[in-house]
Enzyme design. Structure first.
Site, PDB file in Angstrom:
ATOM      1  N   VAL A  49       0.869  -1.166   0.000  1.00  0.00           N
ATOM      2  CA  VAL A  49       0.000   0.000   0.000  1.00  0.00           C
ATOM      3  C   VAL A  49       0.912   1.223   0.000  1.00  0.00           C
ATOM      4  CG1 VAL A  49      -1.981   1.100   1.099  1.00  0.00           C
ATOM      5  CG2 VAL A  49      -1.601  -1.347   1.393  1.00  0.00           C
ATOM      6  N   SER A  50       0.495   2.275  -0.670  1.00  0.00           N
ATOM      7  CA  SER A  50       1.364   3.439  -0.820  1.00  0.00           C
ATOM      8  C   SER A  50       1.818   3.986   0.523  1.00  0.00           C
ATOM      9  CB  SER A  50       0.643   4.529  -1.617  1.00  0.00           C
ATOM     10  OG  SER A  50      -0.556   4.938  -0.962  1.00  0.00           O
ATOM     11  N   ASP A  51       0.904   4.053   1.500  1.00  0.00           N
ATOM     12  CA  ASP A  51       1.300   4.618   2.792  1.00  0.00           C
ATOM     13  C   ASP A  51       2.187   3.658   3.578  1.00  0.00           C
ATOM     14  OD1 ASP A  51      -0.760   2.840   3.309  1.00  0.00           O
ATOM     15  OD2 ASP A  51      -2.052   4.287   4.317  1.00  0.00           O
ATOM     16  N   CYS A  52       1.964   2.354   3.443  1.00  0.00           N
ATOM     17  CA  CYS A  52       2.811   1.386   4.152  1.00  0.00           C
ATOM     18  C   CYS A  52       4.238   1.412   3.610  1.00  0.00           C
ATOM     19  CB  CYS A  52       2.236  -0.016   4.020  1.00  0.00           C
ATOM     20  SG  CYS A  52       0.605  -0.199   4.756  1.00  0.00           S
ATOM     21  N   GLU A  97       5.689   4.718   5.074  1.00  0.00           N
ATOM     22  CA  GLU A  97       5.928   4.698   6.517  1.00  0.00           C
ATOM     23  C   GLU A  97       7.011   3.677   6.872  1.00  0.00           C
ATOM     24  OE1 GLU A  97       4.801   6.973   8.318  1.00  0.00           O
ATOM     25  OE2 GLU A  97       3.094   7.747   7.187  1.00  0.00           O
TER      26      GLU A  97
END
Length: 701
Positions: free
Chosen positions: A453-456, A459
């Protein structure tokens, strides 16, 4: 639950969590009978905490500053760190996950272990609402979908028709109109079970997967969660698979309906869905397409037609090929628990119980089961391992807790876990299965499951950079591996500047007119989110400080475009709408981070001032903040009746902290598809520690 009925339960002292046995980050709950094996493997504080047992953590000194409160919180949270370095946690909330698994195992002639069945029954009964049934998730009022599916689960798990509250539940089902009013996913599962008829479901033919990729609404354009559920559902529909007819199935046919089963006109039930369940009604466009497909659906079953032009056979073969790609790409876990259960049945139906694929699926069921104080649940994926660890690592570094000698072991464990969790190559069937690239990124859960996922990804990268900045840590994640991650993050940016979740937005948002799920909203394409966009742009900026030359101009353009997109979706009241957490509080926190990165502050930016004024306006009388999942459902701020520690300020967080450093679990924190809440129980530790530590620095305590 009837007052006198107490469901059977196991001895909670017998449960142990084992991590990483078969693959990195894996959770597996085991039950040990009384005796030498149990005695030789004592429960850890981690086991006891998640089982709701007394953990025996010592009382800590009363904090006098926010940082001391944060230190106490982390001192407790470290007890929940698994031996492989990550922080195990339950990831529950949705109540439509267990039924799919239970039905899948039943029709394939498989069962859970006795202790698992006992605890799954206990969990379902514990989550039954006071109104008598179950909703879409644990915080929602009863619906036909939730109540019918969980009633069926309890029957398949061994409860009698009149045992405990079953008579009351059945009466509620009848009051709601019976199982003919269940939404489409429920119609599919009951058809597979043999307690509903496939003719009562709107067509989902596998021929849809034979459309050319250039067709604007072809399945490869759908959001990945939709296409990974629709594909095996279509295979089941198009083969008309039904499990074995047993006395229990015939009994359910009598129990679930308000009229004799044989008298039901199934074709009239296709659009018969209870108003209690409908969140997103069918569009006229969808109903028209269903009517056309209903006419077409007769053709594959006409022997002359099917033998002359066996389109259905070709389509089924194509669909099954894509199903096998997904299994091999994810280590037989698939994207999530719904598709996982469907795939179990698909592989059984096509290849039989002795096939390697079916056996692999059974082996990986354990990855989705989590034992809690209320019983055994099925989690929203195979966990949230990376997501929780990445935030905790950043919180520890930014608050200065990572610099304390007593926390070095924890930091080293997190870095080691991150090192092993990075995805080093694209999936085996990357192009063939329409997957976005994953090389270099971090997943939401585990590298074997492998969905990025882009945010994972972002982060995870930020956490790795921060942990490797500590003077005592090794530097296993080299510059090239970080560059691989940056390549993936840049590849995920949409032309508008915003970021979606798993991949680029591949189709028009007008495809929402084809949403047939009834219970979810905004599911047909991968929408753009302020949370994902902020994570991505902050990851890019963090990396630029480590390697200022790599794709520097592209990174700068990507950040500028992302900021402009964040500007464009701010609401008139100053807030942003959150799609993955609750809700305006969550998204506004992320969006303000974006604006801060762009150099916007309260003094120089009207956007920041409006956002801050929005948050201040929602502060409650006790000084805290509290928002409910209904904000996501209705897209208007819904005030909780009490402050929530995950959403509130450092002062109230310190007041609510327990003497041993923990915070108690309150209401649900997460959301997806606008209408389904999901729990992130680690957030109460991570964000409280983070907020307290940063507040301490800001206030100069």
């Amino acid at each position: 639950m009837t007052a006198s009925y107490q469901p059977e339960r196991t001895d909670l002292a017998g449960w142990r969590i084992k991590v990483g046995e078969d693959n990195h980050g894996q959770h597996k709950w085991l039950y040990l009978p009384e005796g030498p094996v149990r005695d030789a493997w004592p429960q850890t504080m981690e086991d006891k905490y998640w089982l709701g047992l007394e953990v025996g953590a010592p009382d800590l000194p009363e904090p006098t500053t926010p940082l001391e409160a944060a230190r106490n919180g982390f001192e407790f949270y470290k007890h929940l760190q698994s031996e492989d370095g990550h922080f195990s946690a339950e990831y529950g909330g949705p109540l439509f996950l267990i039924p799919g698994l239970v039905i899948a195992l039943h029709v394939c002639g498989e069962t859970l272990r006795p202790e698992q069945a006992v605890e799954m029954r206990r969990y379902l009964l514990a989550k039954r609402r006071k109104e008598g049934g179950w909703g879409l998730h644990t915080a929602a009022p009863p619906t036909v979908y939730g109540t019918v599916m969980n009633y069926v689960s309890l029957r398949l798990l061994g409860m009698g028709p009149d045992e405990g509250p079953m008579t009351e539940i059945r009466a509620l089902i009848h009051k709601m109109g019976g199982a003919t009013r269940i939404p489409s996913w429920g119609k599919a599962w009951l058809s597979i079970l043999g307690a509903y008829d496939w003719d009562g479901m709107n067509p989902v033919p596998t021929e849809l997967w034979m459309m050319p990729d250039w067709v604007p609404f072809a399945p490869n354009k759908w959001w990945i969660h939709v296409r990974t559920v629709a594909l095996p559902m279509a295979f089941m529909y198009s083969t008309r698979f039904v499990g074995p007819y047993t006395p229990l199935i015939f009994a359910l046919r009598q129990e679930l309906y308000t009229q004799p089963y044989h008298s039901i006109r199934w074709s009239n039930q296709r659009n018969n869905v209870s108003p209690l369940d409908i969140y997103c009604p069918h569009s006229r466009v969808l109903d028209f397409l269903h009517s056309i497909l209903g006419v077409y659906e007769r053709l594959p079953w006409i022997p002359f037609v099917s033998s002359a032009v066996p389109i259905r056979k070709w389509a089924n073969d194509r669909a099954y090929q894509l199903i096998t790609y997904e299994d091999e790409n994810t280590g037989y876990q698939t994207l999530g628990p719904v598709s996982k259960a469907f795939h179990i049945v698909c592989r059984y139906a096509r290849e039989g119980p002795d096939s390697e694929a079916f056996k692999m699926h059974l082996l990986k069921v354990q990855n989705f089961l989590w034992m809690s104080k209320d019983g055994l649940m099925m989690t929203g994926t195979d966990g949230s391992q990376l997501w929780d660890l990445a935030f905790m690592a950043q919180a520890a570094v930014e608050t200065g807790l990572a610099e304390n000698r007593e926390n070095e072991k924890s930091m080293l464990g997190m870095l080691d876990w991150l090192d092993k969790a990075q995805i080093r190559k694209n999936p085996k069937w990357h192009a063939e299965s329409y997957r976005h690239r994953t090389k270099g990124a971090w997943p939401f859960s585990t590298p074997e499951q492998g969905y990025v996922v882009s945010d994972c990804a972002s982060e995870g990268l930020k956490a790795a950079i921060q942990l490797q900045s500590l003077p005592y840590t090794p530097k296993p994640i080299n510059l090239q591996r970080m560059r691989d991650c940056i390549d993936t993050i840049l590849s995920l940016q949409n032309p508008s500047g915003g970021y979606a979740s798993y991949e680029l937005q591949r189709g028009s948002e007008k495809m929402e007119l084809l949403n047939a799920a009834e219970v979810f909203g905004n599911i047909m394409v991968d929408y753009l989110y302020p949370e994902c966009t902020t994570s991505a742009l902050s990851g890019l900026k963090y990396f630029s400080k480590v390697d200022p030359t790599y794709r520097a101009a592209e990174i700068e353009r990507a950040v500028d475009k992302a900021i402009r997109w964040i500007h464009s979706v701010q609401r008139p009241d100053g807030s942003w709408y959150g799609a993955w957490g609750i809700c305006f509080t969550y998204a506004t926190m992320f969006a303000l981070e974006s604006l801060s990165i762009a150099g916007e502050t309260y003094s120089n930016s009207s956007r920041v001032r409006r956002a801050c004024e929005f948050l201040v306006s929602k502060q409650m009388d006790d000084g805290g903040w509290g928002e409910t999942y209904l904000s996501c459902v209705n897209m208007e701020y819904s005030q909780h009746d009490q402050s929530q520690v995950v959403m509130t300020s450092w002062a109230i967080l310190a007041l609510l902290q327990k003497k041993d450093g923990r915070w108690e679990q309150e209401d649900t924190e997460g959301i997806f598809n606008k209408n389904c809440a999901i729990d992130y129980p680690s957030f109460k530790f991570i964000f409280c520690i983070w907020a307290l530590g940063k507040a301490d620095k800001y206030l100069g305590s």
